[in-house]
Motif scaffolding. Structure first.
Motif, PDB file in Angstrom:
ATOM      1  N   ILE A   7       0.855  -1.189   0.000  1.00 21.03           N
ATOM      2  CA  ILE A   7       0.000   0.000   0.000  1.00 21.03           C
ATOM      3  C   ILE A   7       0.889   1.237   0.000  1.00 21.03           C
ATOM      4  O   ILE A   7       1.709   1.414   0.902  1.00 21.03           O
ATOM      5  CB  ILE A   7      -0.926  -0.010   1.239  1.00 21.03           C
ATOM      6  N   GLY A   8       0.750   2.083  -1.036  1.00 12.29           N
ATOM      7  CA  GLY A   8       1.596   3.275  -1.203  1.00 12.29           C
ATOM      8  C   GLY A   8       2.652   3.008  -2.260  1.00 12.29           C
ATOM      9  O   GLY A   8       3.747   2.541  -1.958  1.00 12.29           O
ATOM     10  N   ASP A  31      -3.451   2.034  -3.662  1.00 14.76           N
ATOM     11  CA  ASP A  31      -2.973   3.411  -3.473  1.00 14.76           C
ATOM     12  C   ASP A  31      -4.175   4.320  -3.688  1.00 14.76           C
ATOM     13  O   ASP A  31      -5.117   3.957  -4.409  1.00 14.76           O
ATOM     14  CB  ASP A  31      -1.848   3.737  -4.487  1.00 14.76           C
ATOM     15  N   GLY A  50      -7.560  -0.991   1.266  1.00 20.14           N
ATOM     16  CA  GLY A  50      -6.603  -1.682   2.123  1.00 20.14           C
ATOM     17  C   GLY A  50      -7.211  -2.953   2.700  1.00 20.14           C
ATOM     18  O   GLY A  50      -6.524  -3.960   2.891  1.00 20.14           O
ATOM     19  N   THR A  62       3.100  -1.189   4.187  1.00 19.87           N
ATOM     20  CA  THR A  62       2.664   0.177   3.870  1.00 19.87           C
ATOM     21  C   THR A  62       3.900   1.046   3.616  1.00 19.87           C
ATOM     22  O   THR A  62       4.924   0.897   4.292  1.00 19.87           O
ATOM     23  CB  THR A  62       1.836   0.798   5.023  1.00 19.87           C
ATOM     24  N   VAL A  64       3.769   4.928   2.880  1.00 18.81           N
ATOM     25  CA  VAL A  64       3.031   6.174   2.646  1.00 18.81           C
ATOM     26  C   VAL A  64       3.790   7.324   3.326  1.00 18.81           C
ATOM     27  O   VAL A  64       4.763   7.075   4.041  1.00 18.81           O
ATOM     28  CB  VAL A  64       1.573   6.031   3.149  1.00 18.81           C
ATOM     29  N   VAL A  70      -0.386   6.614   7.579  1.00 17.75           N
ATOM     30  CA  VAL A  70      -0.322   5.220   8.039  1.00 17.75           C
ATOM     31  C   VAL A  70      -1.581   4.911   8.843  1.00 17.75           C
ATOM     32  O   VAL A  70      -2.222   3.867   8.653  1.00 17.75           O
ATOM     33  CB  VAL A  70       0.943   4.966   8.890  1.00 17.75           C
ATOM     34  N   ALA A  73      -4.426   4.453   6.461  1.00 24.56           N
ATOM     35  CA  ALA A  73      -4.313   3.215   5.668  1.00 24.56           C
ATOM     36  C   ALA A  73      -4.644   1.988   6.528  1.00 24.56           C
ATOM     37  O   ALA A  73      -5.274   1.041   6.059  1.00 24.56           O
ATOM     38  CB  ALA A  73      -2.902   3.085   5.090  1.00 24.56           C
ATOM     39  N   VAL A  80      -6.747  -1.555   6.358  1.00 24.68           N
ATOM     40  CA  VAL A  80      -6.125  -2.867   6.499  1.00 24.68           C
ATOM     41  C   VAL A  80      -6.728  -3.644   7.681  1.00 24.68           C
ATOM     42  O   VAL A  80      -7.037  -4.842   7.564  1.00 24.68           O
ATOM     43  CB  VAL A  80      -4.595  -2.708   6.686  1.00 24.68           C
ATOM     44  N   ASP A  92       5.113  -1.682   8.421  1.00 31.70           N
ATOM     45  CA  ASP A  92       5.119  -0.280   7.976  1.00 31.70           C
ATOM     46  C   ASP A  92       6.543   0.147   7.662  1.00 31.70           C
ATOM     47  O   ASP A  92       7.383   0.215   8.552  1.00 31.70           O
ATOM     48  CB  ASP A  92       4.505   0.631   9.039  1.00 31.70           C
ATOM     49  N   SER A  94       7.189   3.117   6.011  1.00 32.20           N
ATOM     50  CA  SER A  94       7.233   4.582   5.942  1.00 32.20           C
ATOM     51  C   SER A  94       8.106   5.104   7.084  1.00 32.20           C
ATOM     52  O   SER A  94       8.372   4.390   8.047  1.00 32.20           O
ATOM     53  CB  SER A  94       5.826   5.168   6.122  1.00 32.20           C
TER      54      SER A  94
END
Ligand code: NAD
Length: 303
Positions: A7-8, A31, A50, A62, A64, A70, A73, A80, A92, A94
């Protein structure tokens, strides 16, 4: 081979996902922006949320921009969390705040799933070349399960400790990078103003204790006046804000970080939000009324 959610799919996410596909994994993508066609052409599956990604995949990554993205998302509508079932892992990658990260991990754990915070260093080039440094926080068993995926995206992969410790390490990384850029900028500007050739000064210093990747790469950018990003000043401001907010919460001071953030702020206020972070030197140049590589011997001194 695993079913992996991603995702992202921005500057970083796109090449990282491409490397996972090249490693033989099936990817499920989401996305807010339209999905990159080149990933769909390589067999990745587009999802509408998600939640849909989390239903299809065992491991959900993720990538983002910041903490609120986050949170949205993972826990926003059709996020999610709504699609997770016991035993899945949320990762994650990010760069976000360490303190909310611990809370995100707790909420994911309540659903019977593990959480890893695994931010990266190395930029778009590192993402494309699969040479990212990956700093991980979370349980050992989840780290072992996800490690083969990390190895498709990066080289220097370290489990630092529990949840939040990966993000804390990334903040520490960004403090060192920012303060080193600041030091290199002051040194080269001083040398240039004193009449020495900054390119030769840089070359001479590369052999001693003052040498660093920052002197090598960012020092060269300062001398050649190459300020197209790279890593944008506005993203480094975000990262130093994480450091300064964290310091406030911990009731401690980070005096040099605060000062360097002021220089980023000054550069940003003068049109530099999207300059490469080596453009911090321009803030110092404004204060010195002198630009590296610019002969100002004819200039009148300020009263
Ligand atoms: P980017 O802005 O290029 O991409 C982020 C993507 O996330 C975008 O496509 C956006 O549409 C998507 N997105 C945002 N919110 C979303 C949501 N709620 N649901 C689904 N998608 C969402 O950013 P980037 O440069 O790829 O950076 C991503 C992260 O990596 C940031 O935290 C950044 O600090 C970090 N990072 C970036 C670099 C770099 O050089 N660019 C290097 C190291 C780390």
């Amino acid at each position: 081979m695993s079913d992996v959610g991603f995702i992202g799919l921005g500057i970083m996410g796109r090449p990282m996902a491409a490397n996972l596909i090249a490693g033989g994994h099936t990817l499920y993508l989401y996305d807010l922006a339209p999905l990159p066609q080149q990933l769909l052409d390589k067999g990745a599956v587009g999802c509408g949320s998600g939640e849909e990604v989390a239903r299809a995949a065992q491991i959900i990554i993720t990538m983002v921009p910041d903490t609120p993205h986050v949170e949205a998302a993972l826990f926003g509508p059709n996020g999610v969390a709504a699609g997770l079932s016991k035993g899945k892992i949320v990762v994650d990658m990010s760069s976000i705040s360490p303190l909310p990260t611990k809370e995100f991990a707790r909420r994911i754990n309540e659903l019977g799933c593990d959480y890893l915070d695994a931010p990266v260093s190395g930029g778009e080039v590192g993402a494309k070349q699969a040479t990212l440094t990956i700093m991980v926080g979370g349980p050992e068993r989840a780290f072992s399960e996800v490690k083969p995926l990390f190895e498709l995206m990066g080289k220097n992969i370290t489990l630092v400790g529990g949840n939040g410790d990966g993000q804390t390490t990334k903040v520490a990384n960004q403090i060192i990078v920012a303060l080193t850029i600041h030091a290199v900028a002051e040194a080269l500007l001083f040398a240039d103003k004193a009449g020495a050739d900054p390119a030769r000064v840089r070359q001479a210093l590369m052999g001693g204790f003052a040498s660093s990747r920052i002197l090598e790469l960012h020092g060269e950018r300062m001398i050649k006046r190459e300020f197209q990003p790279g890593f944008r000043i506005e993203l480094h401001q975000k990262d130093l804000n994480l450091a300064l907010e964290g310091a406030r919460a911990l009731q401690m001071s980070l005096p040099c970080t605060a000062e360097t953030q002021q220089l980023f702020n000054m550069a940003a206020a003068n049109g530099g939000r999207a300059w490469d972070h080596s453009g911090l030197v321009r803030a110092l140049e404004m204060m010195a009324n002198h630009q590296i590589g610019h002969d100002d011997s004819m200039k009148q001194p300020l009263d």
